[in-house]
Design an enzyme around this catalytic site. Structure first.
Site, PDB file in Angstrom:
ATOM      1  N   TRP A  96     -81.527  25.938  84.543  1.00 12.93           N
ATOM      2  CA  TRP A  96     -80.309  25.106  84.448  1.00 12.93           C
ATOM      3  C   TRP A  96     -79.849  25.021  82.998  1.00 12.93           C
ATOM      4  O   TRP A  96     -78.661  25.004  82.694  1.00 12.93           O
ATOM      5  CB  TRP A  96     -80.571  23.686  84.962  1.00 12.93           C
ATOM      6  CG  TRP A  96     -80.305  23.494  86.422  1.00 12.93           C
ATOM      7  CD1 TRP A  96     -81.244  23.375  87.393  1.00 12.93           C
ATOM      8  CD2 TRP A  96     -79.025  23.379  87.077  1.00 12.93           C
ATOM      9  NE1 TRP A  96     -80.629  23.198  88.616  1.00 12.93           N
ATOM     10  CE2 TRP A  96     -79.271  23.190  88.444  1.00 12.93           C
ATOM     11  CE3 TRP A  96     -77.703  23.414  86.636  1.00 12.93           C
ATOM     12  CZ2 TRP A  96     -78.246  23.034  89.384  1.00 12.93           C
ATOM     13  CZ3 TRP A  96     -76.675  23.264  87.566  1.00 12.93           C
ATOM     14  CH2 TRP A  96     -76.951  23.078  88.919  1.00 12.93           C
ATOM     15  N   GLU A 114     -85.646  24.519  86.556  1.00 11.87           N
ATOM     16  CA  GLU A 114     -84.975  23.536  85.689  1.00 11.87           C
ATOM     17  C   GLU A 114     -84.651  24.143  84.332  1.00 11.87           C
ATOM     18  O   GLU A 114     -83.588  23.885  83.765  1.00 11.87           O
ATOM     19  CB  GLU A 114     -85.844  22.279  85.505  1.00 11.87           C
ATOM     20  CG  GLU A 114     -86.048  21.475  86.764  1.00 11.87           C
ATOM     21  CD  GLU A 114     -84.754  21.070  87.450  1.00 11.87           C
ATOM     22  OE1 GLU A 114     -83.837  20.592  86.766  1.00 11.87           O
ATOM     23  OE2 GLU A 114     -84.671  21.247  88.679  1.00 11.87           O
ATOM     24  N   TRP A 129     -65.648  10.685  81.850  1.00 12.07           N
ATOM     25  CA  TRP A 129     -66.988  11.158  81.520  1.00 12.07           C
ATOM     26  C   TRP A 129     -67.176  11.443  80.034  1.00 12.07           C
ATOM     27  O   TRP A 129     -68.279  11.348  79.506  1.00 12.07           O
ATOM     28  CB  TRP A 129     -67.356  12.398  82.347  1.00 12.07           C
ATOM     29  CG  TRP A 129     -66.429  13.577  82.202  1.00 12.07           C
ATOM     30  CD1 TRP A 129     -65.398  13.900  83.031  1.00 12.07           C
ATOM     31  CD2 TRP A 129     -66.441  14.584  81.178  1.00 12.07           C
ATOM     32  NE1 TRP A 129     -64.760  15.039  82.592  1.00 12.07           N
ATOM     33  CE2 TRP A 129     -65.389  15.486  81.459  1.00 12.07           C
ATOM     34  CE3 TRP A 129     -67.237  14.826  80.063  1.00 12.07           C
ATOM     35  CZ2 TRP A 129     -65.105  16.599  80.655  1.00 12.07           C
ATOM     36  CZ3 TRP A 129     -66.965  15.919  79.261  1.00 12.07           C
ATOM     37  CH2 TRP A 129     -65.907  16.792  79.547  1.00 12.07           C
ATOM     38  N   TRP A 149     -72.910  15.501  82.643  1.00  9.30           N
ATOM     39  CA  TRP A 149     -71.819  14.523  82.813  1.00  9.30           C
ATOM     40  C   TRP A 149     -70.758  15.042  83.755  1.00  9.30           C
ATOM     41  O   TRP A 149     -70.263  14.322  84.615  1.00  9.30           O
ATOM     42  CB  TRP A 149     -71.230  14.135  81.448  1.00  9.30           C
ATOM     43  CG  TRP A 149     -71.997  12.988  80.886  1.00  9.30           C
ATOM     44  CD1 TRP A 149     -73.032  13.046  80.005  1.00  9.30           C
ATOM     45  CD2 TRP A 149     -71.850  11.610  81.236  1.00  9.30           C
ATOM     46  NE1 TRP A 149     -73.538  11.791  79.779  1.00  9.30           N
ATOM     47  CE2 TRP A 149     -72.830  10.892  80.517  1.00  9.30           C
ATOM     48  CE3 TRP A 149     -71.009  10.914  82.087  1.00  9.30           C
ATOM     49  CZ2 TRP A 149     -72.970   9.505  80.625  1.00  9.30           C
ATOM     50  CZ3 TRP A 149     -71.139   9.529  82.196  1.00  9.30           C
ATOM     51  CH2 TRP A 149     -72.116   8.844  81.478  1.00  9.30           C
TER      52      TRP A 149
HETATM   53  C1  LIG Z   1     -75.715  13.035  82.519  1.00 10.21           C
HETATM   54  C2  LIG Z   1     -76.839  13.938  82.069  1.00 10.21           C
HETATM   55  C3  LIG Z   1     -76.997  14.210  80.715  1.00 10.21           C
HETATM   56  C4  LIG Z   1     -78.023  15.061  80.280  1.00 10.21           C
HETATM   57  N1  LIG Z   1     -78.139  15.322  78.933  1.00 10.21           N
HETATM   58  C5  LIG Z   1     -79.106  16.155  78.499  1.00 10.21           C
HETATM   59  C6  LIG Z   1     -79.239  16.448  77.117  1.00 10.21           C
HETATM   60  O1  LIG Z   1     -78.459  15.993  76.279  1.00 10.21           O
HETATM   61  N2  LIG Z   1     -80.260  17.266  76.737  1.00 10.21           N
HETATM   62  C7  LIG Z   1     -81.129  17.811  77.644  1.00 10.21           C
HETATM   63  O2  LIG Z   1     -82.035  18.542  77.234  1.00 10.21           O
HETATM   64  N3  LIG Z   1     -80.998  17.570  78.950  1.00 10.21           N
HETATM   65  C8  LIG Z   1     -80.039  16.746  79.409  1.00 10.21           C
HETATM   66  N4  LIG Z   1     -79.952  16.468  80.742  1.00 10.21           N
HETATM   67  C9  LIG Z   1     -80.871  17.143  81.678  1.00 10.21           C
HETATM   68  C10 LIG Z   1     -82.183  16.396  81.992  1.00 10.21           C
HETATM   69  O3  LIG Z   1     -81.921  15.066  82.323  1.00 10.21           O
HETATM   70  C11 LIG Z   1     -83.175  16.436  80.824  1.00 10.21           C
HETATM   71  O4  LIG Z   1     -83.323  17.759  80.353  1.00 10.21           O
HETATM   72  C12 LIG Z   1     -84.551  15.932  81.257  1.00 10.21           C
HETATM   73  O5  LIG Z   1     -84.459  14.627  81.763  1.00 10.21           O
HETATM   74  C13 LIG Z   1     -85.495  15.957  80.064  1.00 10.21           C
HETATM   75  O6  LIG Z   1     -86.778  15.527  80.440  1.00 10.21           O
HETATM   76  P1  LIG Z   1     -87.977  16.566  80.529  1.00 10.21           P
HETATM   77  O7  LIG Z   1     -88.018  17.404  79.302  1.00 10.21           O
HETATM   78  O8  LIG Z   1     -89.185  15.811  80.877  1.00 10.21           O
HETATM   79  O9  LIG Z   1     -87.476  17.464  81.721  1.00 10.21           O
HETATM   80  P2  LIG Z   1     -88.246  18.376  82.791  1.00 10.21           P
HETATM   81  O10 LIG Z   1     -87.909  17.853  84.118  1.00 10.21           O
HETATM   82  O11 LIG Z   1     -89.666  18.528  82.449  1.00 10.21           O
HETATM   83  O12 LIG Z   1     -87.492  19.774  82.630  1.00 10.21           O
HETATM   84  C14 LIG Z   1     -87.927  20.772  81.705  1.00 10.21           C
HETATM   85  C15 LIG Z   1     -86.795  21.215  80.822  1.00 10.21           C
HETATM   86  O13 LIG Z   1     -85.781  21.837  81.614  1.00 10.21           O
HETATM   87  C16 LIG Z   1     -84.508  21.532  81.079  1.00 10.21           C
HETATM   88  N5  LIG Z   1     -83.743  20.792  82.091  1.00 10.21           N
HETATM   89  C17 LIG Z   1     -84.226  20.008  83.071  1.00 10.21           C
HETATM   90  N6  LIG Z   1     -83.222  19.539  83.833  1.00 10.21           N
HETATM   91  C18 LIG Z   1     -82.091  20.032  83.316  1.00 10.21           C
HETATM   92  C19 LIG Z   1     -80.701  19.909  83.652  1.00 10.21           C
HETATM   93  N7  LIG Z   1     -80.284  19.194  84.716  1.00 10.21           N
HETATM   94  N8  LIG Z   1     -79.790  20.527  82.868  1.00 10.21           N
HETATM   95  C20 LIG Z   1     -80.177  21.274  81.813  1.00 10.21           C
HETATM   96  N9  LIG Z   1     -81.472  21.432  81.454  1.00 10.21           N
HETATM   97  C21 LIG Z   1     -82.401  20.825  82.190  1.00 10.21           C
HETATM   98  C22 LIG Z   1     -84.738  20.676  79.848  1.00 10.21           C
HETATM   99  O14 LIG Z   1     -84.759  21.521  78.718  1.00 10.21           O
HETATM  100  C23 LIG Z   1     -86.104  20.078  80.118  1.00 10.21           C
HETATM  101  O15 LIG Z   1     -86.797  19.734  78.945  1.00 10.21           O
HETATM  102  C24 LIG Z   1     -78.915  15.638  81.214  1.00 10.21           C
HETATM  103  C25 LIG Z   1     -78.753  15.348  82.577  1.00 10.21           C
HETATM  104  C26 LIG Z   1     -77.732  14.504  83.000  1.00 10.21           C
HETATM  105  C27 LIG Z   1     -77.586  14.208  84.457  1.00 10.21           C
END
Ligand SMILES: Cc1cc2nc3c(=O)[nH]c(=O)nc-3n(C[C@H](O)[C@H](O)[C@H](O)COP(=O)(O)OP(=O)(O)OC[C@H]3O[C@@H](n4cnc5c(N)ncnc54)[C@H](O)[C@@H]3O)c2cc1C
Length: 476
Positions: free
Chosen positions: A280, A277, A364, A387
């Site tokens: 990503w 993740e 979007w 998005w």
């Molecule tokens: C429409 C949409 C908008 C989003 N906008 C953002 C945003 O503005 N900022 C943001 O940090 N993430 C965004 N994300 C990705 C993801 O939803 C969040 O990073 C995640 O929910 C944050 O929670 P966590 O730190 O507990 O994630 P965890 O699941 O613990 O993941 C760890 C870290 O990995 C990174 N990560 C995880 N999933 C993704 C992903 N799909 N894309 C990029 N990085 C990822 C983040 O830095 C996250 O903190 C978006 C996803 C979608 C579908």
């Protein structure tokens, strides 16, 4: 040669641990001026709202205290950055400016201005990679082109050695009499608090989250399963910490890598899913670096020009999505979580963004901007990537014909309705089984909860038709 004074310009790196530019400034100069420059805009901002700025204010307070504890002080100046830094060089006689690079195009424009300024003033500029593990053009395909698809990118990403973690700053000396504005509040930007319950700010709180996540019973070792749960602390909650640099991504990587290596094969897979993740995040950074046009248009040329609706022309409809009153309990729960916390679970980001683009057929970019205004972790590259993924227009996006059904998603990810009940109190007494399917025409799940604003299967067919027509027209 040791310099007398250098400036460290804090940007999105609000920490003292493993801060490459700050460490380099301290190694180079006897006294260091740590400055944060407030953005110059006032009032409504298309992409920035009170939540993220409120979190930033709290992070600056914490950083300021942390600097004081080691003999320093945080200097606050008002933007634009090139003017503020010119004045600070004049005030302090600094011979060098150090900063960590910004991964987005807006930050890069400012960096260009600072380089020009430094040449004019005869001071040196030193900049460092910090936001991603691998960013900009560090990973290119065999043909020397940027990756457009995640899987081969991740393969290359995994093989590349990761930068090491640097030390924590132990002491810092400032030159005498450097003036500073007070630490900012929301009023600086003429914003009013939305009273969201924001996660605790500052480096210490972020480090505590990291410790908990990788601890023996922490969420990391069950991540692959836990992340599908919508309630409880099942993911890392590092996103705002990485957005503001409260945690170093290198430290997050090495801590989780070490945990993975120490676990048996089954558990290791969970932590490795997490590492995937954070890759990503790097993937989207490099997409934005190489294809900055994604901020204005679809990544995929094949989908450009689709006849989406614009939010401005669909004000009432867009409003219902924004306020979580669509009549789709799972969508409304997600949107209300966003308003209440300035955060939304990843699964809900997918469900709500797909609902806006594929059920309401709203472009979007309108949803992207709304999320950016609300999210504490609002990250230009990841938000844009997310998005465009949902809209089916992006790099490695969901194929246009894979349209998630919000009712099925609800049933699958919130079978007992715990998440829905937490965020949509009107539905507290509705039995779980009734939350995941539309009721017969005109019926409401609860007196004060609206019926679904649309029929998903009809809208799905219309969206598929829109994509198909566009494809057919292009292939003529
Ligand atoms: C429409 C949409 C908008 C989003 N906008 C953002 C945003 O503005 N900022 C943001 O940090 N993430 C965004 N994300 C990705 C993801 O939803 C969040 O990073 C995640 O929910 C944050 O929670 P966590 O730190 O507990 O994630 P965890 O699941 O613990 O993941 C760890 C870290 O990995 C990174 N990560 C995880 N999933 C993704 C992903 N799909 N894309 C990029 N990085 C990822 C983040 O830095 C996250 O903190 C978006 C996803 C979608 C579908």
């Amino acid at each position: 040669m040791q310099l007398k004074t250098a400036i460290h310009w804090f940007r999105r790196d609000l920490r003292l641990t493993d801060n490459p530019a700050l460490n380099a400034a301290l190694a180079a100069a006897g006294t260091v001026v740590p400055v944060f420059i407030l953005s110059g805009w006032r009032g409504q901002h298309h992409w920035t709202g009170p939540n993220r700025q409120e979190f930033l204010c709290a992070c600056l307070q914490s950083l300021s205290k942390n600097l004081e504890a080691i003999g320093g002080r945080l200097i606050i100046r008002d933007g634009p950055a090139e003017h503020a830094l010119e004045q600070l060089v004049a005030d302090t006689g600094a011979q060098a400016i150090f900063y960590n690079l910004d991964p987005d195009p807006f930050g890069r424009v400012v960096e260009g201005k600072i380089e020009t300024l430094a040449k004019r003033l005869g001071v040196t500029v030193s900049s460092y990679r910090d936001a991603g593990l691998h960013e900009r053009d560090e990973l290119l395909s065999g043909t020397g082109l940027p990756y457009r698809v995640y899987a081969p990118y991740f393969k290359a990403w995994s093989k590349k050695p990761k930068p090491a973690v640097g030390p924590r700053v132990k002491s810092l000396r400032l030159p005498a009499n450097v003036s500073s504005l007070p630490l900012p509040t929301l009023e600086h930007w003429e914003l009013r608090s939305e009273r969201a319950r924001l996660i605790e700010a500052g480096e210490r709180a972020a480090r505590q989250r990291l410790r908990e996540f990788v601890s023996v019973n922490g969420a990391a070792s069950d991540y692959a399963a836990g992340r599908t749960k919508l309630t409880g602390r099942t993911t890392s909650r590092f996103s705002q910490d990485l957005r503001w640099g409260l945690l170093s991504i290198r430290e997050v990587y090495h801590e989780t890598r070490a945990l993975a290596d120490a676990l048996d094969r089954d558990k290791r897979g969970h932590v490795e899913k997490f590492i995937g993740e954070i890759a990503w995040r790097d993937f989207y950074f490099q997409v934005l670096h190489h294809f900055p046009e994604v901020l204005d248009d679809d990544f995929s040329p094949a989908t450009r020009g689709l006849p989406w609706r614009q939010a401005a022309e669909q004000a009432g409809i867009f409003e219902r999505w924004c306020t979580g009153t669509t009549g789709f309990p799972i969508v409304d729960a997600g949107m209300r979580q966003l308003s209440a916390l300035g955060f939304m679970h990843n699964r809900l980001r997918m469900i709500t963004s797909m609902f806006l683009t594929k059920d309401l057929r709203i472009y979007w970019r309108d949803g992207e901007a709304f999320f950016m205004r609300k999210l504490v972790d609002g990250e230009i590259a990841s938000n844009n990537g997310g998005w465009q993924w949902s809209a089916g227009t992006g790099a490695d996006a969901a194929p246009y014909f894979r349209i998630q059904n919000p009712w099925t998603q609800s049933q699958r990810f919130d079978p007992q309705g715990d998440y829905i009940r937490e965020w949509v109190p009107e539905l507290r007494d509705v039995p779980p089984g009734r939350l995941h399917m539309p009721l017969a025409d005109g019926l409401r799940l609860a007196k004060d909860y609206p019926p679904p604003m649309l029929d998903h299967s009809q809208e799905r067919d219309r969206t598929l038709e829109m994509f198909k027509r566009h494809r057919a027209a292009r292939s003529k």
